[in-house]
Design an enzyme around this catalytic site. Sequence first.
Site, short mmCIF file in Angstrom:
data_model
loop_
_atom_site.label_atom_id
_atom_site.label_comp_id
_atom_site.label_asym_id
_atom_site.label_seq_id
_atom_site.Cartn_x
_atom_site.Cartn_y
_atom_site.Cartn_z
N HIS A 36 1.03 -1.20 -0.08
CA HIS A 36 0.09 0.09 -0.06
C HIS A 36 1.03 1.19 0.12
O HIS A 36 1.71 1.38 0.94
CB HIS A 36 -0.99 -0.02 1.28
CG HIS A 36 -1.79 1.35 1.11
ND1 HIS A 36 -2.87 1.22 2.26
CD2 HIS A 36 -2.09 2.20 0.53
CE1 HIS A 36 -3.45 2.53 2.16
NE2 HIS A 36 -3.28 2.98 0.93
N GLU A 45 -1.96 -1.37 -3.55
CA GLU A 45 -3.02 -0.79 -3.09
C GLU A 45 -2.92 0.86 -3.04
O GLU A 45 -1.69 1.34 -2.85
CB GLU A 45 -3.14 -1.35 -1.49
CG GLU A 45 -3.79 -2.74 -1.34
CD GLU A 45 -3.68 -3.31 0.02
OE1 GLU A 45 -4.36 -4.25 0.20
OE2 GLU A 45 -3.18 -2.44 0.87
N HIS A 82 -7.96 -8.04 5.29
CA HIS A 82 -7.90 -7.08 6.75
C HIS A 82 -8.31 -7.81 7.93
O HIS A 82 -9.54 -8.12 7.83
CB HIS A 82 -9.16 -5.80 6.16
CG HIS A 82 -8.60 -4.84 7.25
ND1 HIS A 82 -7.74 -3.98 6.92
CD2 HIS A 82 -9.11 -4.37 8.27
CE1 HIS A 82 -7.40 -3.09 8.00
NE2 HIS A 82 -8.37 -3.22 8.81
#
Length: 240
Positions: free
Chosen positions: A43, A70, A191
Amino acid sequence: MPTLGVNIDHVATIRQARRTVEPDPVAAAVLAELAGADGITVHLREDRRHIQDRDVEVLRKTVRTHLNLEMAATAEMVEIALRIQPDYVTLVPEKREEVTTEGGLDVIGQQTHMADVVQTLQAANIPVSLFIDADAAQIEAAAQVQAKFIELHTGTYAEAKGEAQQTQELDVLKQGCDRAAALGLRVNAGHGLTYWNTYPVACLPGMEELNIGHTIISRSVLVGLERAVREMKDVIAGRG
């Protein structure tokens, strides 16, 4: 059986704690792949709190499985993605004050913008996944903006207290998988997944890939990264 995307953000978190050069997330990606990771996820946040631009650039050249970038749906990040050409992009919500991503994208509330970003990236042959809650309306909006994938936010399931609540949240995820399949969307999830709660999610119909980071990096401090990745592969396969 879903594949495993190993998120290496928190290798960079350790490095950035001292603003030094180690540990190198690029080296971690190599070890994760050697241990059986099916993909590498990073990310690149707007505040660059962990992964840096250099990391993404080098990973693009070294990752041998696939690279999932991400990012927020901003002009800066779209420009970076077009230059780097990751294997696919996952669009995620982002707030500077959050410790980690706190929920799924509101695709409905920014449908025109999301459609523009998805179109721009996919016109450059970069498939797009949208990180969303397992909400029927959001899933339908993801299909309307023509994303190829969704990534179901599993945080609510991961934080469920007690077996009854966990079962309830797992059913919500299953319904999300079913709705996505009906709309022609491919499904990933991630997640908050750990060695103890991942297998039920791996068993959901149509689940393609699980993106897991924090629990693997935490485990690797104790047993090494390669063993930590292999153990998660075993969990996904029902051998853990």
